[in-house]
Design an enzyme around this catalytic site. Sequence first.
Site, PDB file in Angstrom:
ATOM      1  N   PRO A   2       0.683  -1.206   0.056  1.00 18.75           N
ATOM      2  CA  PRO A   2      -0.027  -0.073  -0.128  1.00 18.75           C
ATOM      3  C   PRO A   2       0.749   1.150  -0.103  1.00 18.75           C
ATOM      4  CG  PRO A   2      -0.809  -1.596   1.662  1.00 18.75           C
ATOM      5  CD  PRO A   2       0.578  -1.961   0.978  1.00 18.75           C
ATOM      6  N   GLU A   3       0.459   2.116  -0.868  1.00 17.06           N
ATOM      7  CA  GLU A   3       1.215   3.529  -0.939  1.00 17.06           C
ATOM      8  C   GLU A   3       0.725   4.694   0.040  1.00 17.06           C
ATOM      9  OE1 GLU A   3       2.453   4.775  -4.664  1.00 17.06           O
ATOM     10  OE2 GLU A   3       2.450   2.449  -5.547  1.00 17.06           O
ATOM     11  N   LYS A  52       4.243   5.649   4.531  1.00 16.64           N
ATOM     12  CA  LYS A  52       3.749   4.129   4.771  1.00 16.64           C
ATOM     13  C   LYS A  52       3.642   3.881   6.103  1.00 16.64           C
ATOM     14  CE  LYS A  52       5.394   3.178  -0.020  1.00 16.64           C
ATOM     15  NZ  LYS A  52       6.192   2.139  -0.588  1.00 16.64           N
ATOM     16  N   ARG A 157      13.634   9.951  10.676  1.00 14.46           N
ATOM     17  CA  ARG A 157      14.423   9.425   9.451  1.00 14.46           C
ATOM     18  C   ARG A 157      13.702   9.174   8.239  1.00 14.46           C
ATOM     19  NH1 ARG A 157      14.740   5.431  14.122  1.00 14.46           N
ATOM     20  NH2 ARG A 157      13.251   4.190  13.192  1.00 14.46           N
ATOM     21  N   ASN A 199       5.686   2.154  -6.133  1.00 15.16           N
ATOM     22  CA  ASN A 199       5.898   1.855  -7.708  1.00 15.16           C
ATOM     23  C   ASN A 199       5.026   2.563  -8.568  1.00 15.16           C
ATOM     24  OD1 ASN A 199       7.877   0.745  -9.222  1.00 15.16           O
ATOM     25  ND2 ASN A 199       6.852  -0.992  -9.428  1.00 15.16           N
ATOM     26  N   ARG A 296      12.601  -2.949  -8.249  1.00 13.99           N
ATOM     27  CA  ARG A 296      11.003  -2.924  -8.459  1.00 13.99           C
ATOM     28  C   ARG A 296      10.938  -2.598 -10.120  1.00 13.99           C
ATOM     29  NH1 ARG A 296       7.692  -1.782  -4.410  1.00 13.99           N
ATOM     30  NH2 ARG A 296       6.197  -2.393  -5.801  1.00 13.99           N
TER      31      ARG A 296
END
Length: 306
Positions: A2-3, A52, A157, A199, A296
């Site tokens: 999931p984005e 995410k 981060r 992606n 990817r």
Amino acid sequence: MPEGHSVRRLAQQFGDVFTGEPLSVSSPQGRFVAGAALLDGQILTDSCAHGKHLFLHFDHAVVLHVHLGLYGAWDFGGDATFRGASSIGAPRKIGEREVFEDPEITDDAGMVEYAGPPEPRGAVRVRLVSKHGWADLRGATTCAAITEAEARAVLARLGPDPLHNHPADRTRFVTGLLSRKTSIAALLMDQKVIAGVGNVYRAEVLFRQRLDPWLPGTGLSSGAAGLLWDDTAAVMADGVRDGRIITTPPVYWEPDNREPGALLPAGGDAHFVYKREGQPCRVCAVPVAITEMVGRKLYWCPGCQQ
């Protein structure tokens, strides 16, 4: 995986159906027993997403940190009042599902009443239960009870999230992009550069901006980098609204490929290049190409993205 738009919808959904409620927290699978014990009986005060990552904040300063990874997903269910304006009842992608199989009982007057969550099915890492509904998490890469300080360290981060879209975030993204010699297609997948892009968004925003995926960050102008941020923020915001990644305007949607009763395209018309390898580009008719980058699949148009 999931984005960012799906995780933002999940955060909104938790806010809709659980915020302000004391929650029973358990780990039917048994892998999160200690963490569940820290959260059990506490009140959910806030739910937020960054990229995410999902953060559920409880009133005793402990945070449930979840990253779904490739296989994680939430199931939700409950009584007639347990409906979220953000995700439940709207289109959903992998990572968020509503279950309409809640146990019911019938009282003496013949009225159907909610009887609580069903028995756990499969490897439920954590279950959250309120008076009116429940949520089950399975298969997540990260599921941890952490302190507020540890949550801030995770955020430190990560790169800026386009769904927050603060001016300072835009500046940070542009500055970071222009200082890197790595290809922009690889940089868009680096969560320390920009958080939440996966992606699909990578392929689509690079096409929409007609950018060569192999162009290094240092090869972009500040204006082009800013437009890349703006377009990413716009299409991801659309994803939050629609519950799907749709990057093509209606002019590209075939009438026969629209979802029944909806003003949204079916899957094949939703994207310019993603998973359209070998098919003619919607703009120039050159076949869409595919290769691999940072592990990817990368889709792009050799005609438009030179």
